[in-house]
Design a protein around this motif. Sequence first.
Motif, PDB file in Angstrom:
ATOM      1  N   GLY A  98       0.801  -1.222   0.000  1.00 20.75           N
ATOM      2  CA  GLY A  98       0.000   0.000   0.000  1.00 20.75           C
ATOM      3  C   GLY A  98       0.830   1.266   0.000  1.00 20.75           C
ATOM      4  N   GLN A  99       0.606   2.124   1.023  1.00 23.12           N
ATOM      5  CA  GLN A  99       1.281   3.409   1.144  1.00 23.12           C
ATOM      6  C   GLN A  99       2.807   3.257   1.205  1.00 23.12           C
ATOM      7  N   CYS A 100       3.263   2.194   1.794  1.00 20.77           N
ATOM      8  CA  CYS A 100       4.699   1.930   1.886  1.00 20.77           C
ATOM      9  C   CYS A 100       5.333   1.894   0.492  1.00 20.77           C
ATOM     10  N   LEU A 101       4.642   1.273  -0.466  1.00 20.27           N
ATOM     11  CA  LEU A 101       5.197   1.145  -1.818  1.00 20.27           C
ATOM     12  C   LEU A 101       5.287   2.484  -2.548  1.00 20.27           C
ATOM     13  N   ILE A 102       4.529   3.463  -2.093  1.00 20.09           N
ATOM     14  CA  ILE A 102       4.635   4.790  -2.699  1.00 20.09           C
ATOM     15  C   ILE A 102       5.961   5.429  -2.297  1.00 20.09           C
TER      16      ILE A 102
ATOM     17  N   SER B 155       2.924  -9.891  -3.018  1.00 19.11           N
ATOM     18  CA  SER B 155       1.504 -10.222  -2.810  1.00 19.11           C
ATOM     19  C   SER B 155       0.605  -9.520  -3.824  1.00 19.11           C
ATOM     20  N   ASP B 156       1.092  -8.409  -4.434  1.00 17.50           N
ATOM     21  CA  ASP B 156       0.317  -7.726  -5.478  1.00 17.50           C
ATOM     22  C   ASP B 156       0.561  -8.334  -6.862  1.00 17.50           C
TER      23      ASP B 156
END
Length: 155
Positions: free
Chosen positions: A63-67, A95-96
Motif C-alpha cells: 500500500g502506502q509503503c510502496l509509494i 503479494s500484489d
Amino acid sequence: MRKMSLFWVVACLMLFNAITVLATPPDVFVSHKDGVGDYLVDAKGMTLYWSKLDAPGGSQCKGQCLIQWPPFYKEAILSSSPLIKSNDFGTIIRSDGKKQNTFRGYPLYYYTMDQKPGDTKGQNLNNVWFVMDPGHFKVIDVEHTGWSEPKGTNK
C-alpha cells in the motif's frame, strides 16, 4: 575455400556476441560514501535499500509503503563488482503479483526522497530502512536452512 569462409563467418559472429556481452553495462554497482560505507546502486547511481521488517524471500511493504519505497526490479542483473555474484540476486513475486529483486534473499527498494544519484536519504530511516551493504549480508546456505542476520541492525 567454402570451409574457410564458413569458419570466418562463425568466428565473426562469436566475436560480435562477445563484444555485445562486454558492452552491456552492469545493472548494479557498489558505491561508497563516507559515513555510510559501501552500498548497492542501480545503473543510474540510485541507492538500493532493504527493510528490517522484511524476512528473506518476502516483502512486508504494501500500500502506502510502496509509494515511498518502490520495489527494484530488473529481468536479469549484471554486476561489475567482485563483492557480489550473479547468484546473490533473486526475484520474488510480491503479494500484489509484481516481481521484485532480492539481494541475498532481502527485497530491494528505492526511496522516493532520493532525488539524484548518490543520495542516501533513506539510510537508517526510523531504524527500519538501510542502504543495501553487500558486506553485511551473508548468503543463504545451499540447503536454505541457515540465514545469517545482517550485522549491525539489531534485527
